[in-house]
Motif scaffolding. Structure first.
Motif, short mmCIF file in Angstrom:
data_model
loop_
_atom_site.label_atom_id
_atom_site.label_comp_id
_atom_site.label_asym_id
_atom_site.label_seq_id
_atom_site.Cartn_x
_atom_site.Cartn_y
_atom_site.Cartn_z
N GLU A 20 109.49 -16.29 127.83
CA GLU A 20 110.00 -15.26 126.93
C GLU A 20 110.37 -15.86 125.56
O GLU A 20 110.10 -15.27 124.52
N ILE A 21 110.98 -17.02 125.56
CA ILE A 21 111.37 -17.65 124.30
C ILE A 21 110.13 -18.06 123.51
O ILE A 21 110.11 -17.93 122.28
N ARG A 22 109.07 -18.52 124.19
CA ARG A 22 107.82 -18.82 123.47
C ARG A 22 107.30 -17.59 122.74
O ARG A 22 106.87 -17.66 121.59
N VAL A 23 107.34 -16.45 123.42
CA VAL A 23 106.90 -15.19 122.81
C VAL A 23 107.79 -14.83 121.63
O VAL A 23 107.30 -14.49 120.54
N MET A 24 109.11 -14.91 121.81
CA MET A 24 110.04 -14.57 120.73
C MET A 24 109.85 -15.50 119.53
O MET A 24 109.88 -15.05 118.38
N ARG A 25 109.65 -16.79 119.78
CA ARG A 25 109.41 -17.73 118.67
C ARG A 25 108.16 -17.34 117.89
O ARG A 25 108.15 -17.38 116.66
N ALA A 26 107.11 -16.98 118.62
CA ALA A 26 105.86 -16.59 117.96
C ALA A 26 106.03 -15.31 117.14
O ALA A 26 105.42 -15.17 116.08
N LEU A 27 106.86 -14.40 117.62
CA LEU A 27 107.05 -13.13 116.92
C LEU A 27 108.13 -13.19 115.84
O LEU A 27 108.24 -12.27 115.02
N ASP A 28 108.90 -14.25 115.83
CA ASP A 28 109.97 -14.42 114.82
C ASP A 28 109.38 -15.04 113.55
O ASP A 28 109.77 -16.11 113.12
N TRP A 29 108.43 -14.34 112.95
CA TRP A 29 107.73 -14.89 111.79
C TRP A 29 108.62 -14.98 110.55
O TRP A 29 108.28 -15.67 109.60
N ARG A 30 109.78 -14.35 110.57
CA ARG A 30 110.73 -14.49 109.45
C ARG A 30 111.67 -15.68 109.64
O ARG A 30 112.43 -16.00 108.74
N GLY A 31 111.64 -16.29 110.80
CA GLY A 31 112.50 -17.44 111.06
C GLY A 31 113.97 -17.08 111.12
O GLY A 31 114.83 -17.84 110.69
N ASN A 32 114.28 -15.92 111.69
CA ASN A 32 115.67 -15.44 111.76
C ASN A 32 116.47 -16.05 112.89
O ASN A 32 117.70 -15.92 112.90
#
Length: 119
Positions: A20-32
């Motif tokens: 799940e964290i891998r997916v969230m990292r990939a989708l966090d393109w704003r680096g929030n």
């Protein structure tokens, strides 16, 4: 405190959590989001690491610690694709339903190794 609006702590030893964290990292393109692996030697923990391993936690920009479904909702509000779900979770009734689902997941997660060993 992190320069990012949200900090989340995760259990990299849990395959579901790590995925799940891998997916969230990939989708966090704003680096929030600052993602902190609780098993890293330099992991800075605001509370007892055992508590962080037992339940998902996130800290907002104001320093408030959130756990369970509220922590997921906070994280979702900072991932553009999941922003609508995070907003939906602001509704108290919906957050309560998400928390109940999360508690069921925790029971399943804790029982999973026992089932695997028994198989």
């Amino acid at each position: 405190m992190s320069a990012r609006p949200v900090t989340v702590w995760f259990d990299s030893a849990c395959p579901i959590c790590a995925r799940e964290i891998r997916v969230m990292r990939a989708l966090d393109w704003r680096g929030n989001i600052a993602f902190i692996d609780l098993h890293a030697p330099d992991a800075a923990c605001p509370i007892d690491p055992a508590l962080l391993l037992a339940r998902f936690h996130a800290r907002d920009a104001g320093g408030q610690l959130h756990s369970g479904a509220a922590a997921f909702a906070l994280m979702w509000r900072h991932v553009p694709l999941f922003w609508p779900l995070g907003q939906f979770a602001r509704i108290p009734f919906m957050l309560a339903l998400l928390e109940r689902a999360y508690l069921r997941f925790l029971v399943w997660r804790q029982a999973k190794p026992a089932r695997k060993a028994a198989a």
